[in-house]
Design a protein around this motif. Structure first.
Motif, short mmCIF file in Angstrom:
data_model
loop_
_atom_site.label_atom_id
_atom_site.label_comp_id
_atom_site.label_asym_id
_atom_site.label_seq_id
_atom_site.Cartn_x
_atom_site.Cartn_y
_atom_site.Cartn_z
N GLU A 215 -41.84 -20.44 32.91
CA GLU A 215 -42.94 -20.67 33.85
C GLU A 215 -42.48 -21.67 34.91
OE1 GLU A 215 -47.18 -23.03 33.62
OE2 GLU A 215 -46.64 -21.76 31.92
N TYR A 216 -42.68 -21.32 36.18
CA TYR A 216 -42.21 -22.14 37.28
C TYR A 216 -43.30 -22.26 38.34
CZ TYR A 216 -37.82 -20.98 35.04
OH TYR A 216 -36.83 -20.81 34.12
N GLN B 174 -31.74 -18.79 51.11
CA GLN B 174 -32.38 -19.93 50.45
C GLN B 174 -33.14 -19.50 49.19
OE1 GLN B 174 -32.82 -19.58 54.00
NE2 GLN B 174 -31.06 -20.94 54.24
N GLY B 175 -33.06 -18.23 48.86
CA GLY B 175 -33.74 -17.73 47.66
C GLY B 175 -35.21 -17.44 47.90
N ARG B 176 -35.61 -17.32 49.17
CA ARG B 176 -37.02 -17.05 49.50
C ARG B 176 -37.24 -15.56 49.69
NH1 ARG B 176 -37.16 -20.71 54.76
NH2 ARG B 176 -35.55 -19.17 55.10
N ARG C 299 -33.21 -15.30 39.97
CA ARG C 299 -32.54 -14.60 41.09
C ARG C 299 -31.37 -13.74 40.66
NH1 ARG C 299 -33.57 -19.35 44.52
NH2 ARG C 299 -31.50 -20.11 44.01
N GLU C 300 -30.51 -14.25 39.82
CA GLU C 300 -29.32 -13.49 39.44
C GLU C 300 -29.71 -12.20 38.70
OE1 GLU C 300 -25.36 -13.91 36.70
OE2 GLU C 300 -26.14 -15.73 37.65
N ALA C 301 -30.66 -12.31 37.79
CA ALA C 301 -31.09 -11.14 37.01
C ALA C 301 -31.81 -10.11 37.90
CB ALA C 301 -31.98 -11.56 35.85
N ILE D 166 -37.81 -17.90 44.92
CA ILE D 166 -37.64 -17.33 43.59
C ILE D 166 -36.76 -18.30 42.81
CG2 ILE D 166 -36.71 -15.39 42.26
CD1 ILE D 166 -39.13 -14.61 43.95
N PRO D 167 -37.21 -18.74 41.64
CA PRO D 167 -36.39 -19.69 40.86
C PRO D 167 -34.99 -19.14 40.60
CG PRO D 167 -38.57 -19.46 39.90
CD PRO D 167 -38.46 -18.42 40.97
N SER D 168 -34.01 -20.03 40.68
CA SER D 168 -32.62 -19.61 40.48
C SER D 168 -32.43 -18.93 39.13
CB SER D 168 -31.68 -20.80 40.62
OG SER D 168 -32.00 -21.80 39.67
#
Length: 143
Positions: free
Chosen positions: A5-6, A84-86, A23-25, A18-20
């Motif tokens: 949970e984030y 930036q992962g957004r 992101r990879e998955a 998106i929490p790191s």
């Protein structure tokens, strides 16, 4: 598998980090769509294709099944995170889930759910979970 949970906030343009850990998955591209609950769901492309395959296997001649397919597919948006992962959460999806600014991202196995903070807190404070657990235990599910 997604879990955890984030808490995050949307920026002024409707973008969400998106929490790191997720992101990879998720990979480069993924799908965001409505949920039956008051939240949004993010699927990897692989899991989305499996889900769509199951939806497409529903008989077309049953009106309620056509409505269910429309519900999920008409709200689906392919997305990708920026450097930036957004990711931009489209306005129609934010509105459908009642998402304004503060959100909670929750990993629930094969998907990620995006909840407005208020809806998440309301959902998690429910005493109903004990009744649900008891019912499931009666059906052979063990915790």
């Amino acid at each position: 598998m997604f879990m955890g949970e984030y808490s995050h906030s949307l920026d002024g343009k409707g973008r969400l980090i998106i929490p790191s850990e997720f992101r990879e998955a998720l990979g480069d591209r993924f799908v965001i769509t409505r949920s039956l609950d008051p939240c949004l769901c993010i699927y990897t492309m692989e899991d989305w294709e499996k889900f769509v395959s199951r939806l497409n296997s529903l008989p077309y001649n049953v009106k309620k099944q056509r409505q269910l397919v429309r519900f999920f597919l008409s709200g689906a948006n392919e997305a990708e995170a920026d450097r930036q992962g957004r990711v931009l959460i489209p306005g129609n999806l934010r509105e459908a889930a009642g998402i304004d600014k503060d959100v909670v991202l929750v990993g629930v196995g094969s998907r990620i759910e995006i909840w407005s903070r208020g809806s998440w807190e309301e959902n998690m404070s429910s005493d109903e979970i004990n009744d649900i657990a008891e019912e499931m235990l009666g059906n052979g599910f063990e915790i």
